[in-house]
Design a protein around this motif. Structure first.
Motif, mmCIF file in Angstrom:
data_model
loop_
_atom_site.group_PDB
_atom_site.id
_atom_site.type_symbol
_atom_site.label_atom_id
_atom_site.label_comp_id
_atom_site.label_asym_id
_atom_site.label_seq_id
_atom_site.Cartn_x
_atom_site.Cartn_y
_atom_site.Cartn_z
ATOM 1 N N GLY A 17 27.824 42.381 46.158
ATOM 2 C CA GLY A 17 29.094 42.340 45.426
ATOM 3 C C GLY A 17 29.581 43.692 44.921
ATOM 4 N N GLY A 18 30.119 43.668 43.686
ATOM 5 C CA GLY A 18 30.773 44.848 43.115
ATOM 6 C C GLY A 18 29.886 46.082 43.072
ATOM 7 N N ASP A 22 31.011 49.544 44.735
ATOM 8 C CA ASP A 22 31.164 50.767 43.944
ATOM 9 C C ASP A 22 30.182 51.856 44.376
ATOM 10 O OD1 ASP A 22 33.252 49.650 42.637
ATOM 11 O OD2 ASP A 22 32.155 49.081 40.838
ATOM 12 N N ASP A 31 26.793 46.623 36.547
ATOM 13 C CA ASP A 31 26.620 45.167 36.694
ATOM 14 C C ASP A 31 25.851 44.895 37.967
ATOM 15 O OD1 ASP A 31 27.995 44.475 34.453
ATOM 16 O OD2 ASP A 31 29.936 44.357 35.484
ATOM 17 N N ASP A 33 24.135 42.472 40.499
ATOM 18 C CA ASP A 33 24.005 41.090 40.968
ATOM 19 C C ASP A 33 23.009 41.055 42.107
ATOM 20 O OD1 ASP A 33 25.952 39.621 39.407
ATOM 21 O OD2 ASP A 33 27.449 40.863 40.406
ATOM 22 N N ASP A 106 35.057 36.599 47.565
ATOM 23 C CA ASP A 106 36.518 36.758 47.557
ATOM 24 C C ASP A 106 37.078 37.708 48.607
ATOM 25 O OD1 ASP A 106 35.398 38.898 46.212
ATOM 26 O OD2 ASP A 106 36.591 38.681 44.386
ATOM 27 N N ASN A 110 34.020 43.109 48.565
ATOM 28 C CA ASN A 110 33.051 42.540 47.619
ATOM 29 C C ASN A 110 31.982 41.717 48.315
ATOM 30 O OD1 ASN A 110 34.362 43.587 45.434
ATOM 31 N ND2 ASN A 110 35.521 41.740 44.964
ATOM 32 N N ASP A 150 39.645 29.089 45.465
ATOM 33 C CA ASP A 150 39.677 29.653 44.121
ATOM 34 C C ASP A 150 40.962 30.466 43.931
ATOM 35 O OD1 ASP A 150 39.383 31.036 41.797
ATOM 36 O OD2 ASP A 150 37.376 31.804 42.223
ATOM 37 N N SER A 152 42.261 31.775 41.441
ATOM 38 C CA SER A 152 42.230 32.923 40.518
ATOM 39 C C SER A 152 41.959 34.221 41.278
ATOM 40 C CB SER A 152 41.181 32.715 39.423
ATOM 41 O OG SER A 152 39.889 32.878 39.938
ATOM 42 N N ARG A 153 41.511 34.102 42.517
ATOM 43 C CA ARG A 153 41.275 35.299 43.327
ATOM 44 C C ARG A 153 42.543 36.100 43.565
ATOM 45 N NH1 ARG A 153 37.164 32.603 47.749
ATOM 46 N NH2 ARG A 153 35.273 32.919 46.506
ATOM 47 N N ARG A 156 42.649 38.540 41.001
ATOM 48 C CA ARG A 156 41.622 39.555 41.268
ATOM 49 C C ARG A 156 42.099 40.534 42.345
ATOM 50 N NH1 ARG A 156 36.248 38.663 39.849
ATOM 51 N NH2 ARG A 156 35.470 39.449 41.823
ATOM 52 N N ARG A 159 44.192 42.966 40.735
ATOM 53 C CA ARG A 159 43.397 43.853 39.865
ATOM 54 C C ARG A 159 42.670 44.923 40.678
ATOM 55 N NH1 ARG A 159 38.128 42.564 37.508
ATOM 56 N NH2 ARG A 159 38.558 40.348 37.776
ATOM 57 N N ARG A 163 43.299 48.939 40.695
ATOM 58 C CA ARG A 163 42.188 49.767 40.229
ATOM 59 C C ARG A 163 41.837 50.860 41.229
ATOM 60 N NH1 ARG A 163 36.461 47.128 39.176
ATOM 61 N NH2 ARG A 163 37.617 45.951 37.610
HETATM 62 N N1 CTP Z 1 33.454 36.619 43.238
HETATM 63 C C1 CTP Z 1 34.177 35.809 44.100
HETATM 64 N N2 CTP Z 1 35.233 35.060 43.644
HETATM 65 C C2 CTP Z 1 35.571 35.106 42.323
HETATM 66 C C3 CTP Z 1 34.836 35.913 41.435
HETATM 67 C C4 CTP Z 1 33.782 36.660 41.929
HETATM 68 O O1 CTP Z 1 33.880 35.778 45.272
HETATM 69 N N3 CTP Z 1 36.608 34.386 41.885
HETATM 70 C C5 CTP Z 1 32.304 37.404 43.761
HETATM 71 C C6 CTP Z 1 32.649 38.778 44.338
HETATM 72 O O2 CTP Z 1 31.794 39.001 45.432
HETATM 73 C C7 CTP Z 1 32.295 39.739 43.225
HETATM 74 C C8 CTP Z 1 31.094 39.032 42.560
HETATM 75 O O3 CTP Z 1 31.363 37.635 42.720
HETATM 76 O O4 CTP Z 1 31.953 41.007 43.721
HETATM 77 C C9 CTP Z 1 30.902 39.374 41.097
HETATM 78 O O5 CTP Z 1 32.047 39.031 40.352
HETATM 79 P P1 CTP Z 1 32.580 39.928 39.164
HETATM 80 O O6 CTP Z 1 31.453 40.438 38.359
HETATM 81 O O7 CTP Z 1 33.672 39.188 38.501
HETATM 82 O O8 CTP Z 1 33.314 41.084 39.952
HETATM 83 P P2 CTP Z 1 32.962 42.549 40.357
HETATM 84 O O9 CTP Z 1 33.322 42.651 41.810
HETATM 85 O O10 CTP Z 1 31.615 42.974 39.958
HETATM 86 O O11 CTP Z 1 34.126 43.317 39.595
HETATM 87 P P3 CTP Z 1 34.122 44.196 38.282
HETATM 88 O O12 CTP Z 1 33.908 45.576 38.813
HETATM 89 O O13 CTP Z 1 35.521 44.004 37.742
HETATM 90 O O14 CTP Z 1 33.051 43.681 37.396
#
Ligand code: CTP
Length: 400
Positions: A17-18, A22, A31, A33, A106, A110, A150, A152-153, A156, A159, A163
């Motif tokens: 993921g994030g 990054d 963060d 995961d 999403d 990510n 989802d 809400s994506r 995202r 966002r 960013r």
């Molecule tokens: N994710 C997703 N769908 C969502 C929320 C999260 O698929 N609605 C997945 C993405 O792969 C994301 C991971 O869960 O990378 C972790 O989510 P989150 O911590 O919210 O996002 P980050 O990508 O780590 O973003 P941030 O840098 O803003 O913390």
């Protein structure tokens, strides 16, 4: 050492993921995961035991959070395939491989993982061309039903786009428009709706994000009173100047998203604002901060309009219940004319204290009880307006 612990349990471990995104973009991200092919929760419990850390397990989702004494946290999850029984509902979880775990995510950027165990330590798994999209600066979903799974994506997507300065890919752009036309965003639960907006407003590029939300007609899911026009843009621009001024004056950070939230929702009046906040289903503490900010801003605007004589004690009375975030928002929505007044309040009047204590007043012959509070208020007013300056002045003033 997560890798070694995974090997002991014959599991495969990945950071996903994030963090991976990054890492590839050379940006800091704390963060972490972790996805385990195996029982992620069981792994986390063992791992925490080994490192003397605390662990909190979420059985239903087969996830766990391990927290260390220094505040550092790692999220662990079981590689899973999620089935969304109905759109926007909580997903059903079954154990699976990391590939299908990534596929349920999403955006391509990510949906990458780095292997942590065994000889393949450091191997990047990029099944959906996440690296290419980082290079191309594109936000792209993995499949056409992503926003149905989802909605809400979509927030995202905006966002991340602002960013990183990325563009929303053309297919993803069409899918957002389609989701909007199907009203999918109205299915996002209140708390999630609030959080997505809060995160957007915390981004430096929030103004561009609002412009995108406007383009996609997504602001209406928050309030039909929000008009993304020159007037609103000017208010936000003023607020940025005020924010810089505040940071230089006080060398302290404020919750910028809150200042921006106060500006954005100011057009919603009284009762409407309250029911809008209630729909977010926030904690009672958070809800009352937001409601109070709004209420005292409205109060201040109406008093500033009604009375033209702006003595320091009047300004103090109007502003004394405002948080810093709402005071700056107020200065931004009221325009240039009131900015200096609110700056004076924050730098001077807010900190004015009288020298006499309640005890001093009792000794000066004021009866105990509500009279004391009244006398303190009168004294403060006199001090704000420059009628008394020293402790001696205060004593004289109160005796007369
Ligand atoms: N994710 C997703 N769908 C969502 C929320 C999260 O698929 N609605 C997945 C993405 O792969 C994301 C991971 O869960 O990378 C972790 O989510 P989150 O911590 O919210 O996002 P980050 O990508 O780590 O973003 P941030 O840098 O803003 O913390």
């Amino acid at each position: 050492n997560i890798g070694a612990a995974a090997e002991e349990m014959h599991y495969k471990a990945y950071v996903v993921g994030g963090f991976v995104r990054d890492l590839l973009m050379e940006k800091d991200n704390y963060d972490i995961d972790i996805v385990i092919e195996g029982d992620g929760a069981k792994f986390a419990v063992n791992y925490a035991k080994k490192h003397n850390a605390k662990v909190f397990v979420h059985k239903k989702f087969k996830t766990a959070v391990v927290s260390f004494d220094d505040g550092f946290k790692i999220d662990f999850a079981t590689a899973r395939t999620e089935y969304y029984v109905t759109p926007a509902a909580a997903p059903e979880v079954v154990e699976s491989s990391v590939k299908s775990d990534l596929f349920r995510r999403d955006f391509t950027i990510n949906a990458m993982a780095v292997r942590l165990d065994g000889a393949q330590f450091g191997l990047l798994l990029d099944f959906f061309m996440g690296q290419k999209d980082i290079l191309d600066k594109k936000i792209r979903v993995l499949h056409s039903l992503s926003f149905v799974d989802d909605p809400s994506r979509a927030y995202r997507a905006i966002r991340f786009a602002v960013r990183f300065g990325f563009e929303i890919g053309s297919h993803t752009d069409r899918l957002i428009k389609h989701a909007e036309s199907l009203d999918l965003f109205s299915r996002i639960i209140g708390q999630r709706q609030f959080l997505e907006l809060k995160y957007i407003l915390a981004e430096d590029g929030y103004l561009f994000a609002l412009q995108l939300m406007n383009k996609y007609n997504m602001l209406r899911f928050y309030s039909t009173k929000i008009k993304y026009d020159d007037e609103l843009i000017n208010k936000f621009k003023r607020s940025e100047h005020l924010l810089n001024w505040y940071k230089i004056q006080f060398e302290e950070d404020i919750e910028v998203w809150r200042m921006r939230f106060n500006i954005l929702f100011f057009p919603e009046k009284g009762e409407n604002f309250i029911s809008l906040i209630d729909k977010f289903e926030l904690s009672s503490k958070e809800a009352s901060i937001l409601k109070d900010d709004h209420k005292y801003m409205e109060y201040a605007v109406s008093l500033f309009k009604r009375y033209k004589d702006h003595k320091p004690s009047f300004i103090y009375g109007v502003c004394s219940n405002l948080s810093v975030e709402s005071a700056l928002a107020l200065a931004a929505v009221m325009g240039e004319s009131k900015q200096d007044i609110i700056k004076d309040y924050l730098t001077e009047y807010k900190n004015v204290k009288i020298d006499l204590s309640g005890q001093d007043l009792i000794e000066a012959g004021i009866p105990k009880g509500p009279e004391i509070k009244k006398a303190l208020d009168v004294l403060l007013k006199a001090k704000l307006d420059g009628i008394v300056n020293t402790k001696e002045d205060e004593l004289l003033f109160i005796k007369n």
